[in-house]
Design a protein around this motif. Sequence first.
Motif, PDB file in Angstrom:
ATOM      1  N   VAL A   1       1.502   9.089  -6.226  1.00  0.00           N
ATOM      2  CA  VAL A   1       1.960  10.477  -6.169  1.00  0.00           C
ATOM      3  C   VAL A   1       2.786  10.810  -7.405  1.00  0.00           C
ATOM      4  O   VAL A   1       2.589  11.869  -8.032  1.00  0.00           O
ATOM      5  N   THR A   2       3.708   9.933  -7.795  1.00  0.00           N
ATOM      6  CA  THR A   2       4.501  10.213  -8.998  1.00  0.00           C
ATOM      7  C   THR A   2       3.619  10.229 -10.248  1.00  0.00           C
ATOM      8  O   THR A   2       3.827  11.046 -11.145  1.00  0.00           O
TER       9      THR A   2
ATOM     10  N   ILE B   1       0.848  -1.205   0.000  1.00  0.00           N
ATOM     11  CA  ILE B   1       0.000   0.000   0.000  1.00  0.00           C
ATOM     12  C   ILE B   1       0.880   1.250   0.000  1.00  0.00           C
ATOM     13  O   ILE B   1       0.613   2.221  -0.722  1.00  0.00           O
ATOM     14  N   VAL B   2       1.949   1.228   0.803  1.00  0.00           N
ATOM     15  CA  VAL B   2       2.865   2.371   0.832  1.00  0.00           C
ATOM     16  C   VAL B   2       3.494   2.562  -0.538  1.00  0.00           C
ATOM     17  O   VAL B   2       3.593   3.696  -1.051  1.00  0.00           O
ATOM     18  N   GLU B   3       3.931   1.487  -1.170  1.00  0.00           N
ATOM     19  CA  GLU B   3       4.496   1.587  -2.519  1.00  0.00           C
ATOM     20  C   GLU B   3       3.453   2.108  -3.514  1.00  0.00           C
ATOM     21  O   GLU B   3       3.762   2.918  -4.393  1.00  0.00           O
TER      22      GLU B   3
END
Length: 164
Positions: free
Chosen positions: A104-105, A96-98
Amino acid sequence: TLDLTRRETPCFVKFSEMEKMANMQAEINEVHPVLLSVTVGSTLQFYFIGKKYEILQDMNNHLEAVLKEKRALRRRLTQPRCQESLPIEATFHKYIVELFTEAVTFIEKFESHLQSVRSIPQVPNMIKNMDTALTKTEAFVRELEELTEQILKWRELQKEVYSD
């Protein structure tokens, strides 16, 4: 005795009455503008007070709406959100963090691509400006070549004159 024998003639009585009336009219003329300015001033003052009252009422209504929204937001923040979202197992937190970093990118790249797409209608104008700049540059190059040839000819002439 002179005072007793004195008689008032009707023309002088009329003259004194006219003088009194003129004095009274002068007093009225002096007081009238003052009363008029006071009346106009108080009327304008009441008008502007009414306007300020309306502005204060609008501001008060706006602040009440903000307070209501603040209360609703505070109520929502105090409630637990676990009932509204899906639970994620601990083993998937890393993914999930990835996913968030890639999201965002992606959003950043998407914004740059949107800016590129928005500039597409301006491309013909940019091309026209570049064409005119190119033709001007070519004209300047031709002028510079001509000036260079003239300078070289002048230099040759000067060499010949000094050598003679």
